[in-house]
Design a protein around this motif. Structure first.
Motif, mmCIF file in Angstrom:
data_model
loop_
_atom_site.group_PDB
_atom_site.id
_atom_site.type_symbol
_atom_site.label_atom_id
_atom_site.label_comp_id
_atom_site.label_asym_id
_atom_site.label_seq_id
_atom_site.Cartn_x
_atom_site.Cartn_y
_atom_site.Cartn_z
ATOM 1 N N UNK A 89 -4.263 20.597 148.062
ATOM 2 C CA UNK A 89 -3.543 21.810 148.490
ATOM 3 C C UNK A 89 -2.470 22.137 147.471
ATOM 4 N N UNK A 90 -2.418 23.383 147.045
ATOM 5 C CA UNK A 90 -1.374 23.866 146.147
ATOM 6 C C UNK A 90 -0.478 24.809 146.939
ATOM 7 N N UNK A 91 0.818 24.528 146.924
ATOM 8 C CA UNK A 91 1.780 25.329 147.673
ATOM 9 C C UNK A 91 2.689 26.090 146.713
ATOM 10 N N UNK A 92 2.905 27.363 147.004
ATOM 11 C CA UNK A 92 3.787 28.218 146.195
ATOM 12 C C UNK A 92 4.794 28.895 147.115
ATOM 13 N N UNK A 93 6.064 28.876 146.719
ATOM 14 C CA UNK A 93 7.102 29.508 147.524
ATOM 15 C C UNK A 93 7.073 31.028 147.388
ATOM 16 N N UNK A 94 7.385 31.732 148.497
ATOM 17 C CA UNK A 94 7.420 33.203 148.506
ATOM 18 C C UNK A 94 8.869 33.637 148.717
ATOM 19 N N UNK A 95 9.565 34.107 147.675
ATOM 20 C CA UNK A 95 10.971 34.506 147.840
ATOM 21 C C UNK A 95 11.086 35.885 148.500
ATOM 22 N N UNK A 96 12.158 36.067 149.278
ATOM 23 C CA UNK A 96 12.435 37.398 149.835
ATOM 24 C C UNK A 96 13.249 38.202 148.842
ATOM 25 N N UNK A 97 13.755 39.325 149.285
ATOM 26 C CA UNK A 97 14.479 40.215 148.364
ATOM 27 C C UNK A 97 15.759 39.583 147.838
ATOM 28 N N UNK A 98 16.323 38.647 148.587
ATOM 29 C CA UNK A 98 17.555 37.991 148.155
ATOM 30 C C UNK A 98 17.292 36.690 147.387
ATOM 31 N N UNK A 99 16.033 36.335 147.219
ATOM 32 C CA UNK A 99 15.706 35.114 146.473
ATOM 33 C C UNK A 99 15.554 33.893 147.335
ATOM 34 N N UNK A 100 15.737 34.022 148.659
ATOM 35 C CA UNK A 100 15.529 32.884 149.543
ATOM 36 C C UNK A 100 14.033 32.666 149.774
ATOM 37 N N UNK A 101 13.606 31.418 149.749
ATOM 38 C CA UNK A 101 12.198 31.104 150.025
ATOM 39 C C UNK A 101 12.081 30.796 151.512
ATOM 40 N N UNK A 102 11.426 31.693 152.218
ATOM 41 C CA UNK A 102 11.300 31.563 153.662
ATOM 42 C C UNK A 102 9.847 31.316 154.098
ATOM 43 N N UNK A 103 8.923 31.442 153.160
ATOM 44 C CA UNK A 103 7.518 31.209 153.465
ATOM 45 C C UNK A 103 6.850 30.491 152.290
ATOM 46 N N UNK A 104 5.776 29.835 152.615
ATOM 47 C CA UNK A 104 4.967 29.161 151.584
ATOM 48 C C UNK A 104 3.526 29.610 151.734
ATOM 49 N N UNK A 105 2.909 29.928 150.603
ATOM 50 C CA UNK A 105 1.478 30.215 150.580
ATOM 51 C C UNK A 105 0.759 28.961 150.103
ATOM 52 N N UNK A 106 -0.182 28.511 150.910
ATOM 53 C CA UNK A 106 -0.943 27.309 150.547
ATOM 54 C C UNK A 106 -2.405 27.630 150.313
ATOM 55 N N UNK A 107 -2.967 27.035 149.271
ATOM 56 C CA UNK A 107 -4.399 27.157 148.976
ATOM 57 C C UNK A 107 -5.017 25.772 149.164
ATOM 58 N N UNK A 108 -6.010 25.663 150.041
ATOM 59 C CA UNK A 108 -6.584 24.378 150.440
ATOM 60 C C UNK A 108 -8.073 24.360 150.123
ATOM 61 N N UNK A 109 -8.551 23.229 149.584
ATOM 62 C CA UNK A 109 -9.995 23.090 149.361
ATOM 63 C C UNK A 109 -10.425 21.652 149.609
ATOM 64 N N UNK A 110 -11.701 21.504 149.940
ATOM 65 C CA UNK A 110 -12.293 20.198 150.215
ATOM 66 C C UNK A 110 -12.596 19.511 148.881
ATOM 67 N N UNK A 111 -11.923 18.388 148.619
ATOM 68 C CA UNK A 111 -12.080 17.657 147.352
ATOM 69 C C UNK A 111 -12.898 16.389 147.526
ATOM 70 N N UNK A 112 -13.611 16.276 148.669
ATOM 71 C CA UNK A 112 -14.350 15.040 148.945
ATOM 72 C C UNK A 112 -15.404 14.765 147.881
ATOM 73 N N UNK A 113 -16.161 15.805 147.534
ATOM 74 C CA UNK A 113 -17.221 15.618 146.544
ATOM 75 C C UNK A 113 -16.646 15.174 145.204
ATOM 76 N N UNK A 114 -15.598 15.850 144.764
ATOM 77 C CA UNK A 114 -14.975 15.470 143.494
ATOM 78 C C UNK A 114 -14.389 14.074 143.534
ATOM 79 N N UNK A 115 -13.800 13.727 144.698
ATOM 80 C CA UNK A 115 -13.229 12.385 144.824
ATOM 81 C C UNK A 115 -14.330 11.325 144.787
ATOM 82 N N UNK A 116 -15.451 11.599 145.453
ATOM 83 C CA UNK A 116 -16.555 10.644 145.435
ATOM 84 C C UNK A 116 -17.129 10.507 144.027
ATOM 85 N N UNK A 117 -17.236 11.639 143.334
ATOM 86 C CA UNK A 117 -17.725 11.583 141.957
ATOM 87 C C UNK A 117 -16.788 10.740 141.100
ATOM 88 N N UNK A 118 -15.466 10.972 141.247
ATOM 89 C CA UNK A 118 -14.508 10.211 140.459
ATOM 90 C C UNK A 118 -14.542 8.739 140.829
#
Length: 570
Positions: A148-177
């Motif tokens: 999961x990669x998380x990125x902060x979302x700043x508001x107009x004043x620069x405060x980070x009040x939300x996070x956008x997360x991108x999630x993916x299944x890494x099981x196959x890659x982990x098994x390969x590794x």
């Protein structure tokens, strides 16, 4: 004739005279819609070249279209996307995120809240301040792994009040590794050679140990049950079978050469250095006989640096059994196999060179002292003229020195039979040898004739051959109790002679000989898998030859041999 441009006119709030629309309609395809919602639906389903709308209607229209396009993109991508607020709630997520199990979704929200806490501590509440970089997390739910990669979302004043997360299944890659890591570990095990432990083993024992490890890892780690390893003989360009498992003898007896055409897939891979997946053996013209019911195969080169030294060929009874991942794994696994086989060859060469250096050193070190002994004995013989007893004893000393010189000279000349006093004539005769019919094959005349003479004195009936072809012909024509053969001879190698002996009589004992363990065709490993009686490394002594012949014939050691063995062990 080209189609007329399509124009959407949002009529609500937009004042256009009807005559003007009529004039435009002569050259444009005009679609007039009065409601903003209907206009948005029309833009979603149709293509327009221009949109006319009042300013008050255009802004919500544009915003709706942008949000719709963003939603389309986010719902189309293959990763899950969610927005997490300060309460750890998901205010929005895409279609992919909703397909994950509830426990995965909950874990992603917890990580999003954790990331939000980190970003809040690191960020500055200024609109143009540099915000913290995105952070990557890994988590496990059951047997599945996620990233999961998380990125902060700043508001107009620069405060980070939300996070956008991108999630993916890494099981196959982990098994390969994980599998790559396991292959890497097995490769280190294959390549690791404990010099103190390994040097105590004979070359045949070293090769057998390596063979057992390769077969074990091929089955347990790679899940390959039917395979063969062929090494390239640079002199003949022939691919010699070294290790095989689960393949019929017919497939292993086919002569293959490192040539791109006419020598099967193995020949192609050895010649080009490129791996080859045969998805269907019945449709691939390069495929030759392998597994009896083979439907597909995978062949990768054994590479040593940039040089091909052999091939690793795997067979399957299933069509399309091998994937690109299998090819990648096999190529990784093939590298330590090549290194391990090469290392064993280096040890054999080192043994040969070391033996040669030791022999030279002994010859140089003993020459002067032996000359001094002879000179001193001859001087004393002159002083003891008239004393026949003393002169006879001094004469025997000179004879013994000459015998030592001959033995050293024979050892320095190269591999062979090191004879004891009397050229083996006074070795005790074992009556159990009487009448045994033995075939001896060696391209060195002195060696084959010396072995013949020793065995004949023991009461054996011995026939000798000068090359491998002659030995194989004799085995087809007559029956023997034992075969003693050199490994490296013209026309046939040691394994081919061993195979001919087994065809002559199943279980016919064979003793192979080799100079300092040199085995260019890896006959030792191949024959050991099929019941090779013994291996002798030249030079060997008369007693050693008789011991190996006795063991090969299944005879118990004599009482004198048992006593000498106990003394040596004590």
């Amino acid at each position: 004739m080209s189609e007329r441009p399509r124009i959407l006119v949002l009529g609500d709030g937009l004042s256009i005279e009807e005559p003007a629309l009529a004039n435009l309609g002569e050259s444009l395809d005009i679609h007039r819609i009065d409601d903003v919602t209907d206009a948005i639906d029309a833009l979603k389903t149709g293509q327009y070249d221009a949109v006319f709308a009042a300013v008050g209607d255009f802004l919500p229209l544009e915003r709706a279209l942008v949000e719709d396009r963003a939603s389309l993109v986010l719902n189309t991508i293959g990763e899950g996307v969610l927005v997490v607020d300060r309460q750890g709630r998901s205010s929005w997520c895409n279609r992919k995120m909703r397909t994950f199990r509830p426990d995965v979704f909950e874990q992603a929200k917890r990580i999003g809240l954790q990331a939000l806490t980190i970003f809040t501590a690191q960020s500055s509440p200024v609109a143009d301040a540099v915000q913290p970089r995105s952070k990557k997390f890994t988590f496990q739910v059951g047997e599945q792994y996620f990233e999961m990669i998380c990125s902060g979302v700043p508001d107009e004043e620069g405060h980070i009040r939300q996070v956008v997360g991108v999630v993916w299944d890494a099981t196959s890659g982990r098994r390969i590794q994980s599998k790559i890591d396991a292959i890497d570990a097995s490769g280190r095990e294959l390549s690791r050679i404990d010099r103190e432990a390994v040097t105590k083993l004979s070359p045949s024992e070293r090769l057998k140990l390596l063979q057992e490890k390769i077969i074990k890892y091929s089955k347990d780690l790679m899940h390959f049950d039917h395979f063969a390893i062929r090494l390239l003989d640079r002199r003949s360009n022939k691919l010699e079978v070294v290790i095989a498992e689960g393949l019929p003898p017919d497939a292993l007896e086919i002569d293959l050469y490192a040539q791109p055409e006419g020598n099967g897939i193995s020949g192609f891979v050895a010649a080009t250095g490129r791996s080859y997946i045969c998805h269907d053996t019945e449709k691939d013209p390069r495929y030759v006989v392998g597994l009896e019911h083979s439907k597909s195969s995978l062949t990768v080169p054994l590479m040593l640096d940039d040089r091909v030294i052999g091939v690793y060929n795997v067979e399957s009874e299933t069509v399309g059994a091998f994937t690109e991942d299998d090819r990648q794994f096999a190529e990784i696994f093939a590298r330590p196999i090549a290194q391990a086989l090469h290392m064993l060859d280096l040890l054999l060469i080192e043994r040969c060179n070391t033996s040669g250096l030791v022999t030279d050193s002994v010859v140089q070190g003993l020459t002067a002292p032996l000359n001094d002994v002879v000179t001193e004995a001859q001087t004393l013989m002159e002083e003891y003229i008239g004393d026949d007893t003393m002169r006879e004893r001094l004469g025997r000393i000179i004879e013994h020195v000459q015998s030592m010189r001959d033995s050293i000279k024979q050892a320095a000349a190269g591999p062979g039979v090191v004879l004891g006093s009397g050229d083996g004539k006074h070795v005790e005769v074992d009556p159990r040898f009487a009448g045994r019919k033995i075939l001896v094959a060696d391209d060195e005349r002195n060696i084959r004739e010396t072995i013949r003479d020793i065995l004949v004195r023991q009461g054996c009936s011995v026939e000798i051959c000068k090359d491998g072809y002659e030995a194989c012909c004799r085995l087809e024509q007559d029956q023997y109790d034992l075969v003693v053969s050199d490994i490296r001879m013209p026309y046939r190698n040691g394994y081919e002679i061993f195979a001919a002996a087994q065809r002559s009589r199943d279980g016919l004992p064979v003793v192979l000989m080799t100079g300092f363990g040199y085995d260019p065709h890896h006959s030792i490993v191949r024959a050991s898998q099929e019941g090779l009686a013994s291996v002798m490394f030249k030079p060997f002594k008369v007693d050693q030859l008789l011991d190996e012949v006795r063991k090969a014939l299944g005879l118990e050691p004599t009482s004198s041999e048992s006593t000498s063995t106990q003394r040596a062990g004590g």
